[in-house]
Scaffold this motif. Structure first.
Motif, mmCIF file in Angstrom:
data_model
loop_
_atom_site.group_PDB
_atom_site.id
_atom_site.type_symbol
_atom_site.label_atom_id
_atom_site.label_comp_id
_atom_site.label_asym_id
_atom_site.label_seq_id
_atom_site.Cartn_x
_atom_site.Cartn_y
_atom_site.Cartn_z
ATOM 1 N N GLN A 19 0.835 -1.200 0.000
ATOM 2 C CA GLN A 19 0.000 0.000 0.000
ATOM 3 C C GLN A 19 0.875 1.258 0.000
ATOM 4 O O GLN A 19 0.579 2.214 -0.719
ATOM 5 C CB GLN A 19 -0.925 0.006 1.221
ATOM 6 N N LYS A 20 1.939 1.256 0.779
ATOM 7 C CA LYS A 20 2.843 2.410 0.812
ATOM 8 C C LYS A 20 3.445 2.663 -0.570
ATOM 9 O O LYS A 20 3.510 3.810 -1.019
ATOM 10 C CB LYS A 20 3.966 2.185 1.829
ATOM 11 N N LEU A 21 3.871 1.591 -1.217
ATOM 12 C CA LEU A 21 4.462 1.747 -2.548
ATOM 13 C C LEU A 21 3.431 2.239 -3.552
ATOM 14 O O LEU A 21 3.709 3.112 -4.389
ATOM 15 C CB LEU A 21 5.076 0.422 -3.005
ATOM 16 N N ASN A 22 2.232 1.711 -3.479
ATOM 17 C CA ASN A 22 1.147 2.118 -4.364
ATOM 18 C C ASN A 22 0.818 3.592 -4.162
ATOM 19 O O ASN A 22 0.697 4.356 -5.129
ATOM 20 C CB ASN A 22 -0.072 1.228 -4.102
ATOM 21 N N VAL A 23 0.682 4.005 -2.914
ATOM 22 C CA VAL A 23 0.371 5.397 -2.594
ATOM 23 C C VAL A 23 1.491 6.315 -3.086
ATOM 24 O O VAL A 23 1.229 7.354 -3.695
ATOM 25 C CB VAL A 23 0.126 5.571 -1.076
ATOM 26 N N ALA A 24 2.744 5.947 -2.854
ATOM 27 C CA ALA A 24 3.868 6.769 -3.302
ATOM 28 C C ALA A 24 3.860 6.940 -4.817
ATOM 29 O O ALA A 24 4.088 8.048 -5.323
ATOM 30 C CB ALA A 24 5.188 6.155 -2.838
ATOM 31 N N ALA A 25 3.582 5.866 -5.532
ATOM 32 C CA ALA A 25 3.551 5.950 -6.993
ATOM 33 C C ALA A 25 2.432 6.875 -7.468
ATOM 34 O O ALA A 25 2.657 7.754 -8.314
ATOM 35 C CB ALA A 25 3.376 4.555 -7.593
ATOM 36 N N PHE A 26 1.238 6.702 -6.936
ATOM 37 C CA PHE A 26 0.119 7.553 -7.349
ATOM 38 C C PHE A 26 0.364 9.016 -6.974
ATOM 39 O O PHE A 26 0.113 9.917 -7.772
ATOM 40 C CB PHE A 26 -1.197 7.060 -6.746
ATOM 41 N N LEU A 27 0.845 9.262 -5.757
ATOM 42 C CA LEU A 27 1.078 10.641 -5.346
ATOM 43 C C LEU A 27 2.160 11.312 -6.177
ATOM 44 O O LEU A 27 2.040 12.485 -6.532
ATOM 45 C CB LEU A 27 1.449 10.689 -3.863
ATOM 46 N N SER A 28 3.213 10.584 -6.530
ATOM 47 C CA SER A 28 4.266 11.143 -7.385
ATOM 48 C C SER A 28 3.709 11.535 -8.747
ATOM 49 O O SER A 28 4.096 12.556 -9.311
ATOM 50 C CB SER A 28 5.408 10.141 -7.559
ATOM 51 N N SER A 29 2.783 10.729 -9.247
ATOM 52 C CA SER A 29 2.187 11.062 -10.548
ATOM 53 C C SER A 29 1.356 12.333 -10.444
ATOM 54 O O SER A 29 1.273 13.107 -11.399
ATOM 55 C CB SER A 29 1.342 9.897 -11.085
ATOM 56 N N GLY A 30 0.765 12.582 -9.269
ATOM 57 C CA GLY A 30 0.016 13.818 -9.066
ATOM 58 C C GLY A 30 0.912 15.042 -9.138
ATOM 59 O O GLY A 30 0.554 16.064 -9.726
ATOM 60 N N VAL A 31 2.100 14.956 -8.552
ATOM 61 C CA VAL A 31 3.059 16.053 -8.624
ATOM 62 C C VAL A 31 3.503 16.258 -10.070
ATOM 63 O O VAL A 31 3.546 17.388 -10.562
ATOM 64 C CB VAL A 31 4.273 15.788 -7.704
ATOM 65 N N ALA A 32 3.811 15.177 -10.759
ATOM 66 C CA ALA A 32 4.263 15.280 -12.147
ATOM 67 C C ALA A 32 3.182 15.899 -13.042
ATOM 68 O O ALA A 32 3.480 16.717 -13.917
ATOM 69 C CB ALA A 32 4.661 13.906 -12.678
ATOM 70 N N ALA A 33 1.933 15.533 -12.803
ATOM 71 C CA ALA A 33 0.840 16.080 -13.614
ATOM 72 C C ALA A 33 0.620 17.565 -13.334
ATOM 73 O O ALA A 33 0.356 18.346 -14.247
ATOM 74 C CB ALA A 33 -0.448 15.304 -13.342
ATOM 75 N N ALA A 34 0.746 17.964 -12.072
ATOM 76 C CA ALA A 34 0.506 19.358 -11.706
ATOM 77 C C ALA A 34 1.683 20.272 -12.045
ATOM 78 O O ALA A 34 1.487 21.468 -12.264
ATOM 79 C CB ALA A 34 0.200 19.453 -10.211
ATOM 80 N N PHE A 35 2.872 19.711 -12.083
ATOM 81 C CA PHE A 35 4.078 20.513 -12.314
ATOM 82 C C PHE A 35 4.940 19.878 -13.405
ATOM 83 O O PHE A 35 6.007 19.329 -13.128
ATOM 84 C CB PHE A 35 4.893 20.641 -11.019
ATOM 85 N N PRO A 36 4.502 19.939 -14.653
ATOM 86 C CA PRO A 36 5.274 19.301 -15.727
ATOM 87 C C PRO A 36 6.704 19.844 -15.845
ATOM 88 O O PRO A 36 7.595 19.146 -16.328
ATOM 89 C CB PRO A 36 4.454 19.574 -16.986
ATOM 90 N N GLU A 37 6.926 21.058 -15.340
ATOM 91 C CA GLU A 37 8.267 21.630 -15.386
ATOM 92 C C GLU A 37 9.244 20.907 -14.459
ATOM 93 O O GLU A 37 10.458 21.084 -14.578
ATOM 94 C CB GLU A 37 8.234 23.126 -15.051
ATOM 95 N N CYS A 38 8.747 20.056 -13.563
ATOM 96 C CA CYS A 38 9.655 19.327 -12.672
ATOM 97 C C CYS A 38 10.193 18.051 -13.331
ATOM 98 O O CYS A 38 11.043 17.385 -12.761
ATOM 99 C CB CYS A 38 8.994 19.024 -11.331
ATOM 100 N N ILE A 39 9.718 17.745 -14.529
ATOM 101 C CA ILE A 39 10.177 16.552 -15.241
ATOM 102 C C ILE A 39 11.484 16.867 -15.966
ATOM 103 O O ILE A 39 11.596 17.869 -16.670
ATOM 104 C CB ILE A 39 9.115 16.071 -16.257
ATOM 105 N N GLY A 40 12.467 16.005 -15.764
ATOM 106 C CA GLY A 40 13.758 16.170 -16.424
ATOM 107 C C GLY A 40 13.728 15.651 -17.855
ATOM 108 O O GLY A 40 12.666 15.342 -18.401
ATOM 109 N N ALA A 41 14.882 15.538 -18.436
ATOM 110 C CA ALA A 41 15.021 15.043 -19.812
ATOM 111 C C ALA A 41 14.986 13.515 -19.825
ATOM 112 O O ALA A 41 15.285 12.867 -18.813
ATOM 113 C CB ALA A 41 16.339 15.537 -20.397
ATOM 114 N N PRO A 42 14.618 12.939 -20.970
ATOM 115 C CA PRO A 42 14.650 11.475 -21.080
ATOM 116 C C PRO A 42 16.072 10.934 -20.876
ATOM 117 O O PRO A 42 17.053 11.644 -21.065
ATOM 118 C CB PRO A 42 14.176 11.209 -22.509
#
Length: 137
Positions: A19-42
């Motif tokens: 559950q902790k891993l699942n929550v961390a993954a989903f929450l991280s995706s929320g940050v990435a979706a809200a702040f696309p500028e925080c995504i680095g280069a491929p």
């Protein structure tokens, strides 16, 4: 490297490991979706194999001893105009995104059974929101 912003996940300590891993993954995706500028280069390895880009700054993960600590962090975030991503215990019982949103919508904020929050804001603001919490063990 010093970042002007800080990304923090706050996850309730009493969850099962999956559950902790699942929550961390989903929450991280929320940050990435809200702040696309925080995504680095491929990424690319030495064999020229391409990989997806990742969030380009550290994510600090804090443990919350209970639901009250998460509610306090949520209140602190909202009072500082920081919009967090959230995960509630009810979301473990759903099977898709629309059902997750419905599960959250059905509960007033004071009654949310929070298991995790994620936020990205100015460093000092995040420090005030997570004050009193320890890094997740």
């Amino acid at each position: 490297m010093q970042f002007d912003t800080k990304i923090a996940l706050i996850i309730r300590n009493d969850l099962e490991a999956w559950q902790k891993l699942n929550v961390a993954a989903f929450l991280s995706s929320g940050v990435a979706a809200a702040f696309p500028e925080c995504i680095g280069a491929p990424y690319e390895d030495g064999s020229a194999t391409s990989y997806h880009a990742l969030i380009g700054q550290p994510i600090l993960i804090y443990g919350a001893p209970d639901r009250a600590a998460l509610a306090r962090a949520l209140d602190r975030a909202l009072s500082r105009n920081v919009k967090p991503a959230l995960y509630t215990e009810d979301m473990f019982k759903t099977t898709h995104d629309e059902a997750n949103r419905a599960a959250v919508k059905a509960v007033a904020r004071p009654d949310l059974n929070l298991v995790g929050l994620a936020l990205r804001a100015e460093r000092k603001v995040v420090d005030k929101i997570v004050d009193g919490l320890k890094f997740h063990a």
